[in-house]
Scaffold this motif. Structure first.
Motif, PDB file in Angstrom:
ATOM      1  N   UNK A 121      -9.851  -5.479  -9.067  1.00 54.85           N
ATOM      2  CA  UNK A 121     -10.569  -6.574  -8.954  1.00 54.85           C
ATOM      3  C   UNK A 121     -10.123  -7.589  -8.126  1.00 54.85           C
ATOM      4  N   UNK A 122      -8.659  -8.007  -8.279  1.00 54.17           N
ATOM      5  CA  UNK A 122      -8.143  -8.867  -7.551  1.00 54.17           C
ATOM      6  C   UNK A 122      -7.494  -8.716  -6.291  1.00 54.17           C
ATOM      7  N   UNK A 123      -7.082  -7.472  -6.167  1.00 52.41           N
ATOM      8  CA  UNK A 123      -6.291  -6.977  -4.671  1.00 52.41           C
ATOM      9  C   UNK A 123      -7.599  -6.615  -3.710  1.00 52.41           C
ATOM     10  N   UNK A 124      -8.688  -6.194  -4.201  1.00 50.00           N
ATOM     11  CA  UNK A 124      -9.533  -5.690  -3.218  1.00 50.00           C
ATOM     12  C   UNK A 124      -9.007  -4.728  -2.245  1.00 50.00           C
ATOM     13  N   UNK A 125      -8.282  -3.741  -2.539  1.00 54.93           N
ATOM     14  CA  UNK A 125      -7.637  -2.967  -1.880  1.00 54.93           C
ATOM     15  C   UNK A 125      -8.543  -1.648  -1.451  1.00 54.93           C
ATOM     16  N   UNK A 126      -8.487  -1.106  -0.474  1.00 56.11           N
ATOM     17  CA  UNK A 126      -9.211   0.134  -0.037  1.00 56.11           C
ATOM     18  C   UNK A 126      -8.646   1.376  -0.639  1.00 56.11           C
ATOM     19  N   UNK A 127      -9.406   2.392  -0.962  1.00 54.90           N
ATOM     20  CA  UNK A 127      -8.888   3.803  -1.454  1.00 54.90           C
ATOM     21  C   UNK A 127      -7.963   4.343  -0.754  1.00 54.90           C
ATOM     22  N   UNK A 128      -6.622   4.749  -1.140  1.00 52.69           N
ATOM     23  CA  UNK A 128      -5.727   5.303  -0.709  1.00 52.69           C
ATOM     24  C   UNK A 128      -6.075   6.975  -0.322  1.00 52.69           C
ATOM     25  N   UNK A 129      -5.724   7.297   0.800  1.00 51.31           N
ATOM     26  CA  UNK A 129      -5.991   8.454   1.367  1.00 51.31           C
ATOM     27  C   UNK A 129      -4.826   9.521   1.262  1.00 51.31           C
ATOM     28  N   UNK A 130      -3.680   9.087   0.677  1.00 51.05           N
ATOM     29  CA  UNK A 130      -2.428   9.955   0.496  1.00 51.05           C
ATOM     30  C   UNK A 130      -1.484   9.331  -0.426  1.00 51.05           C
ATOM     31  N   UNK A 131      -0.740  10.246  -0.763  1.00 49.79           N
ATOM     32  CA  UNK A 131       0.250   9.693  -1.980  1.00 49.79           C
ATOM     33  C   UNK A 131       1.352   8.630  -1.520  1.00 49.79           C
ATOM     34  N   UNK A 132       1.466   8.676  -0.070  1.00 45.26           N
ATOM     35  CA  UNK A 132       2.422   7.897   0.498  1.00 45.26           C
ATOM     36  C   UNK A 132       1.773   6.421   0.507  1.00 45.26           C
ATOM     37  N   UNK A 133       0.451   6.385   0.846  1.00 44.51           N
ATOM     38  CA  UNK A 133      -0.361   4.913   0.783  1.00 44.51           C
ATOM     39  C   UNK A 133      -0.375   4.700  -0.707  1.00 44.51           C
ATOM     40  N   UNK A 134      -0.343   5.302  -1.505  1.00 44.06           N
ATOM     41  CA  UNK A 134      -0.533   5.101  -3.011  1.00 44.06           C
ATOM     42  C   UNK A 134       0.772   4.451  -3.365  1.00 44.06           C
ATOM     43  N   UNK A 135       1.956   5.065  -2.921  1.00 40.08           N
ATOM     44  CA  UNK A 135       3.129   4.454  -3.287  1.00 40.08           C
ATOM     45  C   UNK A 135       3.531   3.183  -2.636  1.00 40.08           C
ATOM     46  N   UNK A 136       2.967   3.108  -1.554  1.00 37.96           N
ATOM     47  CA  UNK A 136       3.373   1.687  -0.632  1.00 37.96           C
ATOM     48  C   UNK A 136       2.266   0.525  -1.451  1.00 37.96           C
ATOM     49  N   UNK A 137       1.198   1.098  -1.940  1.00 40.82           N
ATOM     50  CA  UNK A 137       0.290   0.007  -2.671  1.00 40.82           C
ATOM     51  C   UNK A 137       0.808  -0.319  -4.082  1.00 40.82           C
ATOM     52  N   UNK A 138       1.387   0.535  -4.470  1.00 42.67           N
ATOM     53  CA  UNK A 138       2.008   0.246  -5.846  1.00 42.67           C
ATOM     54  C   UNK A 138       3.447  -0.920  -5.548  1.00 42.67           C
ATOM     55  N   UNK A 139       3.986  -0.541  -4.532  1.00 42.70           N
ATOM     56  CA  UNK A 139       5.451  -1.466  -4.133  1.00 42.70           C
ATOM     57  C   UNK A 139       4.878  -2.619  -3.610  1.00 42.70           C
ATOM     58  N   UNK A 140       4.056  -2.525  -2.437  1.00 48.68           N
ATOM     59  CA  UNK A 140       3.908  -3.818  -1.731  1.00 48.68           C
ATOM     60  C   UNK A 140       2.949  -4.879  -2.324  1.00 48.68           C
ATOM     61  N   UNK A 141       1.874  -4.190  -3.016  1.00 50.09           N
ATOM     62  CA  UNK A 141       0.727  -5.083  -3.718  1.00 50.09           C
ATOM     63  C   UNK A 141       1.155  -5.418  -5.337  1.00 50.09           C
TER      64      UNK A 141
END
Length: 241
Positions: A121-141
């Protein structure tokens, strides 16, 4: 006859005494059980309050831009101290490090499955298309939002489903210098693994999360390993069937 009568009375007295002692022992046993039940209830309440505070803190971290820096620092320090008190209490209650680690993982999991809604709700991130994007989202956001740090990310496999989050600084150990010698197998921050695992599960990503390196154990950095258990290609293949 008098001797027989006296012996019979003595036996009866001994029997009565033994019966009374059995009753007292049973009462003491029941009393101990009641005390243990009360202590168990108090521990559960304390754990719930601690987890509730951690949830409140992590949620408030995502709203921090409008807050004063001083208040934010005090809140973070209180959170770190509260977490340390929780780990210390678990170490008193469990002799084996594995039991403490498992308990911290379960607590983290229960936080993660609820925290994901706040994050989305608060990050308003888009859906990740790969595991790499998911890992980056966890770390950077996610880490930046809730802990104020940004781990670096590295991929550890050619299949692209194993990643490491490397933290040069871990806020949860700000007031911890080293682990006691008798607690060498303790994963002090194992709550983080449970949080990540629970949050990923709520977006239909099964993963194994564990500490690969820990500065509290003498390693140069703190490293959290994430292994995604299902590949996107496999899921698409199943849907096509």
């Amino acid at each position: 006859m008098q001797r027989i009568g006296g012996a019979s009375a003595a036996l009866q007295t001994a029997a009565n005494t033994s019966h009374a002692e059995d009753i007292r022992a049973e009462r003491r046993k029941e009393k101990r059980k009641r005390i243990e039940r009360r202590l168990c209830c108090l521990r559960k309440k304390r754990y719930k309050l601690t987890i509730k505070y951690i949830r409140i803190y992590t949620s408030s971290m995502s709203r921090s831009p409008g807050r004063k820096q001083e208040n934010h620092k005090i809140s973070r320090e209180l959170f770190v101290l509260t977490y340390g008190a929780l780990v210390a209490q678990l170490c008193k209650e469990y002799e084996k490090d594995e039991d403490v680690n498992a308990c911290l993982d379960r607590m983290g999991y229960s936080i993660g499955i609820r925290l994901i809604d706040d994050f989305l709700a608060r990050s308003a991130v888009k859906k990740c298309r790969s595991y790499s994007e998911t890992a980056d989202m966890i770390a950077q956001v996610a880490f930046k939002m809730y802990l104020g740090v940004t781990p670096s990310v590295s991929c550890n496999s050619v299949t692209g489903n194993e990643f490491s989050l490397i933290l040069d600084k871990n806020p949860l150990v700000d007031f911890v210098e080293e682990l006691p010698a008798e607690r060498a197998s303790l994963c002090y921050c194992n709550l983080l693994c449970g949080v990540i695992r629970g949050a990923l599960e709520m977006v239909h990503l099964a993963a194994e999360v564990s500490f690969l390196q820990d500065r509290l154990k003498g390693d140069a950095v703190t490293e959290i390993g994430i292994t995604f258990l299902r590949k996107p290609e496999d899921r698409r293949h199943r849907r096509n069937k």
